[in-house]
Motif scaffolding. Structure first.
Motif, PDB file in Angstrom:
ATOM      1  N   GLU A  94       0.867  -1.173   0.000  1.00  0.00           N
ATOM      2  CA  GLU A  94       0.000   0.000   0.000  1.00  0.00           C
ATOM      3  C   GLU A  94       0.903   1.223   0.000  1.00  0.00           C
ATOM      4  O   GLU A  94       1.891   1.275   0.741  1.00  0.00           O
ATOM      5  CB  GLU A  94      -0.891   0.039   1.236  1.00  0.00           C
ATOM      6  N   LYS A  95       0.583   2.182  -0.856  1.00  0.00           N
ATOM      7  CA  LYS A  95       1.383   3.403  -0.955  1.00  0.00           C
ATOM      8  C   LYS A  95       0.490   4.589  -0.617  1.00  0.00           C
ATOM      9  O   LYS A  95      -0.661   4.655  -1.055  1.00  0.00           O
ATOM     10  CB  LYS A  95       1.927   3.549  -2.373  1.00  0.00           C
ATOM     11  N   PHE A  96       1.044   5.516   0.154  1.00  0.00           N
ATOM     12  CA  PHE A  96       0.282   6.710   0.511  1.00  0.00           C
ATOM     13  C   PHE A  96       1.225   7.891   0.684  1.00  0.00           C
ATOM     14  O   PHE A  96       2.276   7.758   1.304  1.00  0.00           O
ATOM     15  CB  PHE A  96      -0.489   6.504   1.817  1.00  0.00           C
ATOM     16  N   PHE A  97       0.852   9.005   0.088  1.00  0.00           N
ATOM     17  CA  PHE A  97       1.517  10.262   0.412  1.00  0.00           C
ATOM     18  C   PHE A  97       0.529  11.389   0.197  1.00  0.00           C
ATOM     19  O   PHE A  97      -0.419  11.278  -0.574  1.00  0.00           O
ATOM     20  CB  PHE A  97       2.817  10.472  -0.378  1.00  0.00           C
ATOM     21  N   ILE A 109      -0.678  -1.808  -4.640  1.00  0.00           N
ATOM     22  CA  ILE A 109       0.195  -2.273  -5.709  1.00  0.00           C
ATOM     23  C   ILE A 109       0.482  -3.745  -5.460  1.00  0.00           C
ATOM     24  O   ILE A 109       0.891  -4.127  -4.366  1.00  0.00           O
ATOM     25  CB  ILE A 109       1.518  -1.478  -5.731  1.00  0.00           C
ATOM     26  N   VAL A 110       0.253  -4.575  -6.480  1.00  0.00           N
ATOM     27  CA  VAL A 110       0.534  -6.006  -6.374  1.00  0.00           C
ATOM     28  C   VAL A 110       1.530  -6.373  -7.472  1.00  0.00           C
ATOM     29  O   VAL A 110       1.448  -5.870  -8.590  1.00  0.00           O
ATOM     30  CB  VAL A 110      -0.766  -6.848  -6.457  1.00  0.00           C
ATOM     31  N   GLU A 111       2.491  -7.224  -7.120  1.00  0.00           N
ATOM     32  CA  GLU A 111       3.521  -7.646  -8.063  1.00  0.00           C
ATOM     33  C   GLU A 111       3.742  -9.136  -7.893  1.00  0.00           C
ATOM     34  O   GLU A 111       3.767  -9.642  -6.766  1.00  0.00           O
ATOM     35  CB  GLU A 111       4.822  -6.900  -7.779  1.00  0.00           C
ATOM     36  N   GLY A 112       3.888  -9.846  -9.023  1.00  0.00           N
ATOM     37  CA  GLY A 112       4.137 -11.275  -8.943  1.00  0.00           C
ATOM     38  C   GLY A 112       4.384 -11.897 -10.297  1.00  0.00           C
ATOM     39  O   GLY A 112       4.232 -11.252 -11.332  1.00  0.00           O
ATOM     40  N   SER A 113       4.770 -13.170 -10.296  1.00  0.00           N
ATOM     41  CA  SER A 113       4.908 -13.942 -11.529  1.00  0.00           C
ATOM     42  C   SER A 113       3.520 -14.408 -11.945  1.00  0.00           C
ATOM     43  O   SER A 113       2.667 -14.646 -11.104  1.00  0.00           O
ATOM     44  CB  SER A 113       5.812 -15.153 -11.309  1.00  0.00           C
ATOM     45  N   VAL A 114       3.336 -14.581 -13.232  1.00  0.00           N
ATOM     46  CA  VAL A 114       2.010 -14.903 -13.758  1.00  0.00           C
ATOM     47  C   VAL A 114       1.881 -16.405 -14.004  1.00  0.00           C
ATOM     48  O   VAL A 114       2.796 -17.040 -14.521  1.00  0.00           O
ATOM     49  CB  VAL A 114       1.750 -14.140 -15.068  1.00  0.00           C
ATOM     50  N   LEU A 115       0.738 -16.956 -13.627  1.00  0.00           N
ATOM     51  CA  LEU A 115       0.386 -18.332 -13.929  1.00  0.00           C
ATOM     52  C   LEU A 115      -0.541 -18.282 -15.137  1.00  0.00           C
ATOM     53  O   LEU A 115      -1.604 -17.652 -15.082  1.00  0.00           O
ATOM     54  CB  LEU A 115      -0.314 -18.971 -12.728  1.00  0.00           C
ATOM     55  N   ILE A 116      -0.128 -18.913 -16.242  1.00  0.00           N
ATOM     56  CA  ILE A 116      -0.837 -18.798 -17.512  1.00  0.00           C
ATOM     57  C   ILE A 116      -1.524 -20.106 -17.872  1.00  0.00           C
ATOM     58  O   ILE A 116      -0.915 -21.170 -17.818  1.00  0.00           O
ATOM     59  CB  ILE A 116       0.136 -18.401 -18.638  1.00  0.00           C
TER      60      ILE A 116
END
Length: 165
Positions: A94-97, A109-116
């Motif tokens: 979570e980002k806040f300013f 914000i979510v980041e990860g490897s993709v399962l296809i």
């Protein structure tokens, strides 16, 4: 005096230009789609990592969006890759300013490897022609396979030649 003023302005600028990013968690698998786990062995894991976000801008003190969700961030990440059904080894932040009475942001914000899922990823480009060859085997079962245009043209010529004779 000038030195104190310069130091004060530098500290103020540093505070204004920074934001708070909090790691909310790490997930082995995260998705907003229905996943057919019985076909999990067919799924492919992408080596590249993707990210998605759901962002709310705050102008003066009025938010541009009233509800940001983790689901929208995950959806954005999944939609960036054709056939994606889930994110693997995902990290959620979570980002806040906020600069009071000027501008601010809040985001997931979510980041990860993709399962296809290869069946969903095998979407051909619009206007592209796909060629297939079909035949019956000795058990009278129809077998169909995808072929290239060159092979299709050769088979078409052979059929035309055989029908003339």
């Amino acid at each position: 005096m000038k030195r104190k003023l310069l130091l004060g302005l530098t500290v103020l600028l540093a505070v204004i230009c920074t934001s708070c990013v909090s790691r909310l968690g790490a997930f082995t698998v995260i998705s907003t789609k229905n996943i057919d786990w019985s076909r999990a062995s067919e799924y492919q894991r992408s080596s590249k990592r993707v990210d998605g976000s759901d962002v709310c801008h705050i102008i003066v003190f009025v938010p541009t969006q009233f509800n940001i969700t983790i689901e929208d961030a995950v959806d954005e990440a999944l939609e960036s890759v054709p056939g994606a059904v889930a994110l693997v080894d995902a990290v959620l932040r979570e980002k806040f300013f906020y600069i009071p009475y000027v501008y601010g942001q809040q985001a997931y914000i979510v980041e990860g490897s993709v399962l296809i899922d290869p069946k969903l990823a095998d979407v051909s480009d619009e206007g592209e022609t796909i060629y297939y060859r079909g035949f019956y085997d000795k058990n009278k079962e129809l077998k169909v396979s995808r072929i290239e245009k060159v092979e299709f043209d050769m088979l078409q010529e052979q059929v035309a030649h055989d029908s003339v004779n």
